[in-house]
Every structure is written in C-alpha cells, then in structure tokens.
Write a protein that holds these residues in place. Structure first.
Motif: not given
Length: 306
Positions: A71-95
C-alpha cells in the motif's frame, strides 16, 4: 435487479439509508438494462437469511494478513474535475437515452418508486454541497500472485466541499475484457466507471476509491488473476486507503467512533472482492484502526461467493 445486504453489527446498523438508495442504481450505471421492464410492484428480490439457510455452508479460511510494507504511495495525477451540473445531466441522460429511450418516463417512475430518487429533481441525486469532484489516478503497491509487491493503479474521486465528507467507499468494478476499461483510465474507459461513481457516490459526499485490479491498468503486462484468486484483488482495493492523505492531506470527515466510516461494494466480479475485503478487514481490525477507518457496511452485489 437483485441485491443483498450483508449487514452485521460490525458493519453498522441503520446508518446509510441514503447510501442504500444510491447503490440500488449502481448496476444501472454500467449496463444498458431496461429498468422499465421491471414489475411496478415487488421489484427486486430481497432475500432474508431464513430463505438462504439451505445455500450456506460453514467453512474455515486461512487468515490473510495485511502488511504495512504494501500500500505504498508511488505517484498520483489529477486527471479530471467533474462539475455538479455536468454529472446531473450525464446521469439523467444515462437513465433515459442510455436505457431504452422510448421508456424514459417509465424508467424515471420506477427508479423513484424503488429507490426514492426523483431524477426530475437535481437535488435528489446531487445531494451534497460541493463545488467539483477531482478525479485522480493513483499508482501504489499491492500484493502480487508471487507474494511480492507489484506496482498497480486505481482511481480516486474526491468531492471538494466545505462540509465534512460522509466516508470512503471502495468500489470493486465488474469484469472487463479490454484492459483499457478500468477506472483509472478515465477518458479511455468505455464503461465510464469513474464518471458513473462521481455521479452516484462522490456527488453525495463520499470519497470513492476504485482499484484497477492486478493485471490491469499500469499492471497490464501481467495476467489478471480473476475470481479464482480473489484475495489479491480484494487487497488491491484495501491497499489504496493509506494513499488518500497523500493525495489531499486535509480531508475532513464525519467520524464514527473517532474513525472514518468505510464502505465496501462491488458488482459481479467486484461483488466477490467486496465480500472478501470485508472478511480480510474483520480479521485485521488493528490494521484498520491504525489507519483510522471503521468498517461500517458492505454491499456485495451479484458476486461469486464461496
């Protein structure tokens, strides 16, 4: 959609009704199933322990010991940031569009009936105050099939909120045939594991960690051991926990017994690993306490159990 709650005193009793509602549609996020095809009453099979007694056999298991050398940390990188409106629209469209678009109204109606979630109201899904969800790719070490440390990868979703977060959820993903379809690949993942979990769990105030598993992600040159060797894959999720403080050191949580609430879940192949992870953590209570977590609830779904 069949789901079964493993709920003991160890996992906690009545604390996560909201989490239950959210997890009830996790399966929907990964597969194009027709929710509208389900009956309008009595949907889902919710077996009791009395009904399962003939299928349960007692057995002994060799204890799996957790190691501070993994469980030793080697590295991390931030890949994306999700916005609240984007997530709501995405998931409602998914349904709607993603699950038989011509039954959109029935889909929404049945989800509301069976889970209590009203997709017509943004606050029903995006229920926690946050500005965005940061998505990170984590590289760390876990136990390999040769009992040696291996460099593996996984995804971490962290809601950015002024309020204390509700806990940490380890999500074990379903079987995939393409090694690119793993949580930490983000934009290349055709199943959108990370975006789905951001929509469902992280948006409700949980930190979500998702291992890619051995033989996948950064470890893709190795053979994935699959469910006939469940322990190592279960461990790949557990060994992500200690790296959270390296990714974002000042995270604040609503504590239980002065510890961070920990939840385990997974579907299909991942359901097996979630249940194994619960067993391993119950056998290593001192490890869990040392790292500041309290095992609150485990929700394995449609897994391979023995």
């Amino acid at each position: 959609m069949n789901y079964f709650w493993i709920n003991t005193r160890e996992f906690g009793a009545n604390k996560s009704m909201q989490l239950r509602k959210i997890l009830a549609i996790v399966v929907l996020s990964s597969f194009n199933w027709a929710y509208a095809a389900m009956p309008t009453s009595g949907a889902g099979i919710k077996p009791s322990l009395n009904n399962l007694s003939s299928f349960i056999e007692s057995g002994t298991y060799t204890k799996v010991n957790l190691s501070e050398n993994l469980g030793k940390f080697i590295s991390e990188s931030q890949a994306l940031s999700y916005k609240p409106d984007e997530l709501y629209q995405y998931y409602r469209a998914k349904v709607c569009e993603g699950v038989y678009w011509f039954n959109c109204k029935d889909n929404l109606k049945h989800i509301k009936q069976d889970t209590g979630i009203d997709f017509e109201q943004k606050s029903a899904l995006i229920g926690h105050s946050f500005s965005k969800i940061n998505a990170h790719r984590l590289i760390y070490t876990a136990l390999g099939m040769d009992n040696q440390a291996r460099k593996v990868s996984g995804a971490v979703l962290i809601p950015q909120s002024s309020q204390p977060l509700k806990g940490v959820v380890i999500v074990y993903h379903v079987t995939v045939l393409n090694k690119e379809n793993v949580p930490s690949n983000f934009k290349l993942d055709g199943f959108n594991f990370s975006k789905n979990m951001a929509s469902i769990l992280a948006s409700d105030g949980y930190v979500v960690v998702m291992p890619d598993y051995l033989g996948m992600g950064v470890d893709e040159s190795a053979v994935h051991p699959y469910v006939i060797y469940p322990e190592v894959n279960a461990l790949s999720g557990i060994y992500m926990l200690d790296s959270l403080k390296k990714i974002q050191p000042n995270l604040k949580f609503n504590l239980v017994k002065n510890q961070i609430p920990l939840y385990l879940t997974g579907y299909s192949e991942g359901g097996s690993y979630a249940l194994w992870a619960a067993k391993i953590l119950q056998d290593n209570k001192s490890y869990l306490a040392k790292h500041g977590y309290y095992l609150t609830k485990t929700v394995p779904m449609e897994g391979v159990y023995n």
